[in-house]
Design a protein around this motif. Structure first.
Motif, PDB file in Angstrom:
ATOM      1  N   LYS A   1      45.497 -15.244  33.647  1.00  0.00           N
ATOM      2  CA  LYS A   1      45.702 -16.669  33.855  1.00  0.00           C
ATOM      3  C   LYS A   1      45.094 -17.133  35.172  1.00  0.00           C
ATOM      4  CE  LYS A   1      50.381 -16.077  35.730  1.00  0.00           C
ATOM      5  NZ  LYS A   1      51.799 -16.429  35.562  1.00  0.00           N
ATOM      6  N   ASP A   2      44.606 -18.360  35.183  1.00  0.00           N
ATOM      7  CA  ASP A   2      43.850 -18.877  36.322  1.00  0.00           C
ATOM      8  C   ASP A   2      44.667 -18.973  37.606  1.00  0.00           C
ATOM      9  OD1 ASP A   2      44.649 -22.090  36.659  1.00  0.00           O
ATOM     10  OD2 ASP A   2      44.972 -21.297  34.660  1.00  0.00           O
ATOM     11  N   GLU A   3      46.005 -19.100  37.502  1.00  0.00           N
ATOM     12  CA  GLU A   3      46.829 -19.208  38.711  1.00  0.00           C
ATOM     13  C   GLU A   3      46.655 -18.010  39.645  1.00  0.00           C
ATOM     14  OE1 GLU A   3      49.748 -21.017  35.575  1.00  0.00           O
ATOM     15  OE2 GLU A   3      47.908 -19.824  35.578  1.00  0.00           O
ATOM     16  N   LEU A   4      46.300 -16.865  39.086  1.00  0.00           N
ATOM     17  CA  LEU A   4      46.159 -15.661  39.894  1.00  0.00           C
ATOM     18  C   LEU A   4      44.910 -15.691  40.777  1.00  0.00           C
ATOM     19  CD1 LEU A   4      47.122 -12.953  37.245  1.00  0.00           C
ATOM     20  CD2 LEU A   4      48.559 -13.855  39.076  1.00  0.00           C
ATOM     21  N   PHE A   5      44.026 -16.653  40.516  1.00  0.00           N
ATOM     22  CA  PHE A   5      42.758 -16.710  41.241  1.00  0.00           C
ATOM     23  C   PHE A   5      42.746 -17.789  42.326  1.00  0.00           C
ATOM     24  CE2 PHE A   5      42.026 -14.746  37.212  1.00  0.00           C
ATOM     25  CZ  PHE A   5      41.010 -13.828  37.396  1.00  0.00           C
ATOM     26  N   VAL A   6      43.854 -18.502  42.506  1.00  0.00           N
ATOM     27  CA  VAL A   6      43.881 -19.626  43.444  1.00  0.00           C
ATOM     28  C   VAL A   6      43.919 -19.151  44.889  1.00  0.00           C
ATOM     29  CG1 VAL A   6      45.172 -21.651  44.194  1.00  0.00           C
ATOM     30  CG2 VAL A   6      44.938 -21.157  41.746  1.00  0.00           C
ATOM     31  N   ASP A   7      44.879 -18.299  45.207  1.00  0.00           N
ATOM     32  CA  ASP A   7      45.000 -17.780  46.567  1.00  0.00           C
ATOM     33  C   ASP A   7      43.884 -16.769  46.842  1.00  0.00           C
ATOM     34  OD1 ASP A   7      46.726 -17.276  49.081  1.00  0.00           O
ATOM     35  OD2 ASP A   7      46.422 -15.271  48.244  1.00  0.00           O
ATOM     36  N   PRO A   8      43.109 -16.927  47.927  1.00  0.00           N
ATOM     37  CA  PRO A   8      41.981 -16.031  48.201  1.00  0.00           C
ATOM     38  C   PRO A   8      42.361 -14.562  48.273  1.00  0.00           C
ATOM     39  CG  PRO A   8      41.847 -17.975  49.588  1.00  0.00           C
ATOM     40  CD  PRO A   8      43.177 -18.032  48.909  1.00  0.00           C
TER      41      PRO A   8
ATOM     42  N   GLN B   1      44.993 -13.097  46.836  1.00  0.00           N
ATOM     43  CA  GLN B   1      45.350 -12.662  45.496  1.00  0.00           C
ATOM     44  C   GLN B   1      44.108 -12.498  44.630  1.00  0.00           C
ATOM     45  OE1 GLN B   1      48.319 -11.841  44.364  1.00  0.00           O
ATOM     46  NE2 GLN B   1      47.883 -11.640  42.182  1.00  0.00           N
ATOM     47  N   ARG B   2      43.142 -13.409  44.804  1.00  0.00           N
ATOM     48  CA  ARG B   2      41.923 -13.334  43.998  1.00  0.00           C
ATOM     49  C   ARG B   2      41.161 -12.041  44.269  1.00  0.00           C
ATOM     50  NH1 ARG B   2      36.940 -17.734  43.215  1.00  0.00           N
ATOM     51  NH2 ARG B   2      35.676 -16.323  41.934  1.00  0.00           N
ATOM     52  N   LYS B   3      41.126 -11.602  45.498  1.00  0.00           N
ATOM     53  CA  LYS B   3      40.459 -10.341  45.827  1.00  0.00           C
ATOM     54  C   LYS B   3      41.075  -9.186  45.040  1.00  0.00           C
ATOM     55  CE  LYS B   3      38.865 -11.451  50.516  1.00  0.00           C
ATOM     56  NZ  LYS B   3      38.986 -11.118  51.963  1.00  0.00           N
ATOM     57  N   LYS B   4      42.398  -9.234  44.909  1.00  0.00           N
ATOM     58  CA  LYS B   4      43.093  -8.163  44.200  1.00  0.00           C
ATOM     59  C   LYS B   4      42.787  -8.194  42.705  1.00  0.00           C
ATOM     60  CE  LYS B   4      46.916  -8.083  47.521  1.00  0.00           C
ATOM     61  NZ  LYS B   4      48.368  -8.336  47.715  1.00  0.00           N
TER      62      LYS B   4
ATOM     63  N   ASP C   1      40.230  -9.613  41.258  1.00  0.00           N
ATOM     64  CA  ASP C   1      38.816  -9.294  41.081  1.00  0.00           C
ATOM     65  C   ASP C   1      38.598  -7.780  41.110  1.00  0.00           C
ATOM     66  OD1 ASP C   1      37.969 -11.881  40.772  1.00  0.00           O
ATOM     67  OD2 ASP C   1      37.069 -12.080  42.753  1.00  0.00           O
ATOM     68  N   MET C   2      39.307  -7.117  42.006  1.00  0.00           N
ATOM     69  CA  MET C   2      39.199  -5.672  42.107  1.00  0.00           C
ATOM     70  C   MET C   2      39.677  -4.989  40.829  1.00  0.00           C
ATOM     71  SD  MET C   2      41.352  -2.877  42.670  1.00  0.00           S
ATOM     72  CE  MET C   2      42.749  -3.584  43.535  1.00  0.00           C
ATOM     73  N   MET C   3      40.628  -5.620  40.133  1.00  0.00           N
ATOM     74  CA  MET C   3      41.149  -5.069  38.887  1.00  0.00           C
ATOM     75  C   MET C   3      40.258  -5.398  37.694  1.00  0.00           C
ATOM     76  SD  MET C   3      43.903  -3.506  39.895  1.00  0.00           S
ATOM     77  CE  MET C   3      44.980  -3.228  38.496  1.00  0.00           C
ATOM     78  N   GLY C   4      39.203  -6.207  37.928  1.00  0.00           N
ATOM     79  CA  GLY C   4      38.277  -6.526  36.853  1.00  0.00           C
ATOM     80  C   GLY C   4      38.651  -7.743  36.033  1.00  0.00           C
ATOM     81  N   SER C   5      39.451  -8.635  36.597  1.00  0.00           N
ATOM     82  CA  SER C   5      39.951  -9.777  35.836  1.00  0.00           C
ATOM     83  C   SER C   5      38.918 -10.895  35.670  1.00  0.00           C
ATOM     84  CB  SER C   5      41.203 -10.342  36.507  1.00  0.00           C
ATOM     85  OG  SER C   5      42.228  -9.371  36.554  1.00  0.00           O
ATOM     86  N   ILE C   6      39.084 -11.654  34.592  1.00  0.00           N
ATOM     87  CA  ILE C   6      38.316 -12.865  34.313  1.00  0.00           C
ATOM     88  C   ILE C   6      39.332 -13.982  34.082  1.00  0.00           C
ATOM     89  CG2 ILE C   6      36.770 -14.027  32.680  1.00  0.00           C
ATOM     90  CD1 ILE C   6      35.487 -11.341  32.098  1.00  0.00           C
ATOM     91  N   PRO C   7      39.186 -15.140  34.739  1.00  0.00           N
ATOM     92  CA  PRO C   7      40.198 -16.197  34.606  1.00  0.00           C
ATOM     93  C   PRO C   7      40.191 -16.896  33.251  1.00  0.00           C
ATOM     94  CG  PRO C   7      38.360 -16.974  35.935  1.00  0.00           C
ATOM     95  CD  PRO C   7      38.119 -15.511  35.693  1.00  0.00           C
ATOM     96  N   VAL C   8      41.389 -17.248  32.819  1.00  0.00           N
ATOM     97  CA  VAL C   8      41.580 -18.051  31.605  1.00  0.00           C
ATOM     98  C   VAL C   8      42.330 -19.310  32.015  1.00  0.00           C
ATOM     99  CG1 VAL C   8      42.627 -18.172  29.323  1.00  0.00           C
ATOM    100  CG2 VAL C   8      41.689 -16.003  30.149  1.00  0.00           C
ATOM    101  N   PHE C   9      41.731 -20.480  31.768  1.00  0.00           N
ATOM    102  CA  PHE C   9      42.352 -21.750  32.135  1.00  0.00           C
ATOM    103  C   PHE C   9      43.189 -22.251  30.961  1.00  0.00           C
ATOM    104  CE2 PHE C   9      38.728 -21.243  34.870  1.00  0.00           C
ATOM    105  CZ  PHE C   9      39.185 -21.687  36.093  1.00  0.00           C
ATOM    106  N   ARG C  10      44.398 -22.721  31.263  1.00  0.00           N
ATOM    107  CA  ARG C  10      45.341 -23.113  30.220  1.00  0.00           C
ATOM    108  C   ARG C  10      45.561 -24.618  30.217  1.00  0.00           C
ATOM    109  NH1 ARG C  10      50.270 -18.983  30.930  1.00  0.00           N
ATOM    110  NH2 ARG C  10      50.245 -19.817  33.041  1.00  0.00           N
ATOM    111  N   SER C  11      45.752 -25.177  29.026  1.00  0.00           N
ATOM    112  CA  SER C  11      45.823 -26.631  28.844  1.00  0.00           C
ATOM    113  C   SER C  11      46.987 -27.259  29.590  1.00  0.00           C
ATOM    114  CB  SER C  11      45.921 -26.973  27.351  1.00  0.00           C
ATOM    115  OG  SER C  11      47.039 -26.342  26.766  1.00  0.00           O
TER     116      SER C  11
END
Length: 232
Positions: free
Chosen positions: A86-93, A95-98, A100-110
């Protein structure tokens, strides 16, 4: 944003260290369908791309999945697996580093951005995910799209997104196999450590149409959930 994730590659050594640490912390108890472990090893030896479908019960499922990957043949593809998150995990810089390190791709929700914006972003996300499969990566998805807070024994509706991703990957010449992983934390999901995890028999022959693929995932993942519930 998605242009970045078309080619992003995390540090595989660091990723493996993180997955190993999560395995020590969460200690999932892994069981397999008959023949599933050997079949999974064979697919990985052949470098078959995998689409790993996992049921979604809590916000800790991603950690349970990472710990499971370390304790199974999936360890081989740590660093080469994209995880839709989920995209919320990518907001905080930080948290995003973490993630990204796990190989995540964001999914934006309606519920956060509106139907039209999410629809446009979703099409790009599915293209990127399919391209990553076509380029040799594996993919992990929680296809229910939201946490199941009602009945952990019954899978919620599987969204068609997973079907569209697989269908698009197939058009790119990729023939991914489906691996369903069921998670269960007990009747009330109180303790997310020492989860019961069940790895289903890989499905190597998938339908062509997105909705038919989603139905196949629905049925196969429910079997894995049943196995996880029985093994708790």
């Amino acid at each position: 944003m998605y242009e970045y994730y078309r080619s992003h590659q995390q540090n595989r050594f660091v990723a493996k260290l993180a997955y190993a640490a999560l395995a020590l912390k969460y200690r999932p108890r892994v069981r397999y369908a008959p023949g599933a472990e050997a079949a999974l090893k064979t697919l990985l030896e052949r470098k078959t791309q995998l689409v790993v479908a996992v049921n979604h019960l809590t916000e800790s499922d991603q950690f349970t999945l990472a710990a499971t990957a370390w304790r199974t043949p999936l360890r081989r593809v740590i660093g080469r697996t994209r995880v839709l998150a989920k995209d919320e995990l990518f907001v905080d810089p930080s948290q995003r580093k973490k993630v990204d390190m796990m190989g995540s791709i964001p999914v934006f929700r309606s519920k956060n951005y509106g139907l039209r914006a999410v629809s446009d972003a979703g099409r790009v996300m599915m293209d990127v995910a399919a391209e990553r499969l076509g380029n040799g990566d594996c993919l992990a998805i929680f296809p229910e799209g939201t946490c199941n807070t009602e009945d952990p024994t019954r899978l919620q509706h599987v969204n068609s997104g997973i079907g569209h991703i697989v269908a698009r990957a197939e058009k790119l010449g990729c023939s991914p196999a489906l691996v369903s992983i069921g998670i269960n934390y007990g009747p009330v999901a109180g303790d997310v450590k020492a989860a019961s995890v069940f790895v289903g028999m890989p499905v190597t022959e998938l339908p062509d149409k997105p909705m038919d693929i989603a139905r196949t995932v629905q049925a196969d993942l429910q079997v894995a959930v049943n196995g996880a519930v029985a093994g708790y």
